[in-house]
Write a protein that holds these residues in place. Sequence first.
Motif, PDB file in Angstrom:
ATOM      1  N   GLN A  17       0.810  -1.219   0.000  1.00 34.44           N
ATOM      2  CA  GLN A  17       0.000   0.000   0.000  1.00 34.44           C
ATOM      3  C   GLN A  17       0.845   1.271   0.000  1.00 34.44           C
ATOM      4  O   GLN A  17       0.354   2.345  -0.317  1.00 34.44           O
ATOM      5  CB  GLN A  17      -0.936   0.015   1.220  1.00 34.44           C
ATOM      6  CG  GLN A  17      -0.208  -0.017   2.562  1.00 34.44           C
ATOM      7  CD  GLN A  17      -1.152   0.072   3.747  1.00 34.44           C
ATOM      8  OE1 GLN A  17      -2.058   0.918   3.761  1.00 34.44           O
ATOM      9  NE2 GLN A  17      -0.983  -0.806   4.729  1.00 34.44           N
ATOM     10  N   TYR A  18       2.143   1.146   0.360  1.00 32.88           N
ATOM     11  CA  TYR A  18       2.995   2.321   0.410  1.00 32.88           C
ATOM     12  C   TYR A  18       3.910   2.368  -0.821  1.00 32.88           C
ATOM     13  O   TYR A  18       4.526   1.378  -1.182  1.00 32.88           O
ATOM     14  CB  TYR A  18       3.862   2.315   1.676  1.00 32.88           C
ATOM     15  CG  TYR A  18       3.062   2.218   2.956  1.00 32.88           C
ATOM     16  CD1 TYR A  18       1.897   2.970   3.140  1.00 32.88           C
ATOM     17  CD2 TYR A  18       3.463   1.369   3.995  1.00 32.88           C
ATOM     18  CE1 TYR A  18       1.161   2.879   4.307  1.00 32.88           C
ATOM     19  CE2 TYR A  18       2.738   1.277   5.167  1.00 32.88           C
ATOM     20  CZ  TYR A  18       1.590   2.033   5.327  1.00 32.88           C
ATOM     21  OH  TYR A  18       0.864   1.942   6.483  1.00 32.88           O
ATOM     22  N   ARG A  19       4.021   3.554  -1.452  1.00 35.96           N
ATOM     23  CA  ARG A  19       4.800   3.692  -2.679  1.00 35.96           C
ATOM     24  C   ARG A  19       6.216   4.221  -2.435  1.00 35.96           C
ATOM     25  O   ARG A  19       6.957   4.449  -3.373  1.00 35.96           O
ATOM     26  CB  ARG A  19       4.065   4.615  -3.656  1.00 35.96           C
ATOM     27  CG  ARG A  19       2.722   4.068  -4.140  1.00 35.96           C
ATOM     28  CD  ARG A  19       2.208   4.851  -5.333  1.00 35.96           C
ATOM     29  NE  ARG A  19       1.907   6.225  -5.005  1.00 35.96           N
ATOM     30  CZ  ARG A  19       0.718   6.643  -4.570  1.00 35.96           C
ATOM     31  NH1 ARG A  19      -0.265   5.776  -4.389  1.00 35.96           N
ATOM     32  NH2 ARG A  19       0.515   7.917  -4.297  1.00 35.96           N
TER      33      ARG A  19
ATOM     34  N   ILE B   9       8.049   8.972   1.351  1.00 33.69           N
ATOM     35  CA  ILE B   9       7.152  10.110   1.557  1.00 33.69           C
ATOM     36  C   ILE B   9       5.700   9.649   1.625  1.00 33.69           C
ATOM     37  O   ILE B   9       4.962   9.994   2.555  1.00 33.69           O
ATOM     38  CB  ILE B   9       7.309  11.164   0.425  1.00 33.69           C
ATOM     39  CG1 ILE B   9       8.774  11.642   0.332  1.00 33.69           C
ATOM     40  CG2 ILE B   9       6.375  12.334   0.677  1.00 33.69           C
ATOM     41  CD1 ILE B   9       9.296  12.281   1.604  1.00 33.69           C
ATOM     42  N   HIS B  10       5.293   8.851   0.633  1.00 32.64           N
ATOM     43  CA  HIS B  10       3.912   8.360   0.609  1.00 32.64           C
ATOM     44  C   HIS B  10       3.609   7.530   1.845  1.00 32.64           C
ATOM     45  O   HIS B  10       2.558   7.680   2.480  1.00 32.64           O
ATOM     46  CB  HIS B  10       3.672   7.532  -0.659  1.00 32.64           C
ATOM     47  CG  HIS B  10       2.281   6.978  -0.757  1.00 32.64           C
ATOM     48  ND1 HIS B  10       1.985   5.651  -0.497  1.00 32.64           N
ATOM     49  CD2 HIS B  10       1.099   7.572  -1.068  1.00 32.64           C
ATOM     50  CE1 HIS B  10       0.686   5.454  -0.651  1.00 32.64           C
ATOM     51  NE2 HIS B  10       0.132   6.596  -1.005  1.00 32.64           N
ATOM     52  N   GLY B  11       4.525   6.649   2.203  1.00 28.37           N
ATOM     53  CA  GLY B  11       4.321   5.798   3.366  1.00 28.37           C
ATOM     54  C   GLY B  11       4.205   6.602   4.645  1.00 28.37           C
ATOM     55  O   GLY B  11       3.334   6.354   5.489  1.00 28.37           O
TER      56      GLY B  11
ATOM     57  N   VAL C 277       3.289   9.766   4.995  1.00 28.50           N
ATOM     58  CA  VAL C 277       2.030  10.521   4.994  1.00 28.50           C
ATOM     59  C   VAL C 277       0.866   9.604   5.343  1.00 28.50           C
ATOM     60  O   VAL C 277      -0.009   9.961   6.154  1.00 28.50           O
ATOM     61  CB  VAL C 277       1.798  11.186   3.616  1.00 28.50           C
ATOM     62  CG1 VAL C 277       0.378  11.764   3.531  1.00 28.50           C
ATOM     63  CG2 VAL C 277       2.837  12.272   3.372  1.00 28.50           C
ATOM     64  N   GLN C 278       0.827   8.406   4.757  1.00 31.02           N
ATOM     65  CA  GLN C 278      -0.264   7.476   5.013  1.00 31.02           C
ATOM     66  C   GLN C 278      -0.278   6.989   6.463  1.00 31.02           C
ATOM     67  O   GLN C 278      -1.339   6.844   7.079  1.00 31.02           O
ATOM     68  CB  GLN C 278      -0.162   6.268   4.060  1.00 31.02           C
ATOM     69  CG  GLN C 278      -0.446   6.590   2.608  1.00 31.02           C
ATOM     70  CD  GLN C 278      -1.804   7.230   2.412  1.00 31.02           C
ATOM     71  OE1 GLN C 278      -2.827   6.716   2.857  1.00 31.02           O
ATOM     72  NE2 GLN C 278      -1.825   8.390   1.751  1.00 31.02           N
TER      73      GLN C 278
END
Length: 291
Positions: free
Chosen positions: A138-140, A143-145, A147-148
């Motif tokens: 689910q994490y790209r 940064i994306h991880g 934020v999520q």
Amino acid sequence: MNTKKEKPLHSLFAGATAGAIEAFVTYPTEFVKTRSQFEGKRESPIAIIKDTLKTKGVKGLYSGCTALMAGNSLKAGVRFVSYDHFKGMLADSQGKVSTPRSLLAGLGAGMMEAIFAVTPSETIKTKLIDDAKRPNPQYRGLIHGSVQIVKQEGLKGIYRGLFPVMMRQGANSAVRFTTYVTLKQAIQTRMRTGQNMPTSVTFGIGAVAGLVTVYTTMPLDVIKTRMQSLTARQQYRNSFHCTYRIFTEEGILRFWTGTTPRLVRLMLSGGIVFTVYENIIAVIGARSPDK
């Protein structure tokens, strides 16, 4: 032990650079160690490497690496600045620091790095590694991880496992610094006055310090990893509950799961960090190496 204090900015820069280099060089061992500590089927380090290379390629062995490099850089900088500060505070009237006081300085440095650097970066890194082994991650990326994770769990989410991290980092730094400075002092007493310690000897002392650190702090590392996994909230009420469940359900030897890859990493880490730190300090003019 002499208490000559480095300039804080020199310690910060040298420590941060050493930490980033060490994290990148040794990251695959950290990846394997973390994967082996998750709940479920036990996997050998070789099996984890083979499976990761087969399904994700070499890039897979660096899942979460950016988080660890950033955190390790900040961690090492905070560690050396804090250790120098506490060491200066604990020096006696002759400018010496005894072994017990060196342990205390290392413990304080470890606590500081756990709060300001290690817990957030380790939590994010652990979740990225845990997520990467899923069929559909689910994490790209970092940064994306990040934020999520904050969206889903709040800031508390990236500080999950703070207590075991503080215990582990405090013990790590106390043992590592004390072992390093004790061996360094013993070797220096046998050297000619004014003679610089060879880089190979500095690396070797750092490696031995890493070895001692691994075996004395491994249980804290396993508890830390479990508390920062994606399923921690469903599995454990707190660090003590996690410890109890591992001990009663999986046995005491489970606390030393991941010892081999962590041993490889911390021996290399100790050698790399202390060697890079000592040489950068010399280059930027703070002092001559090991003098």
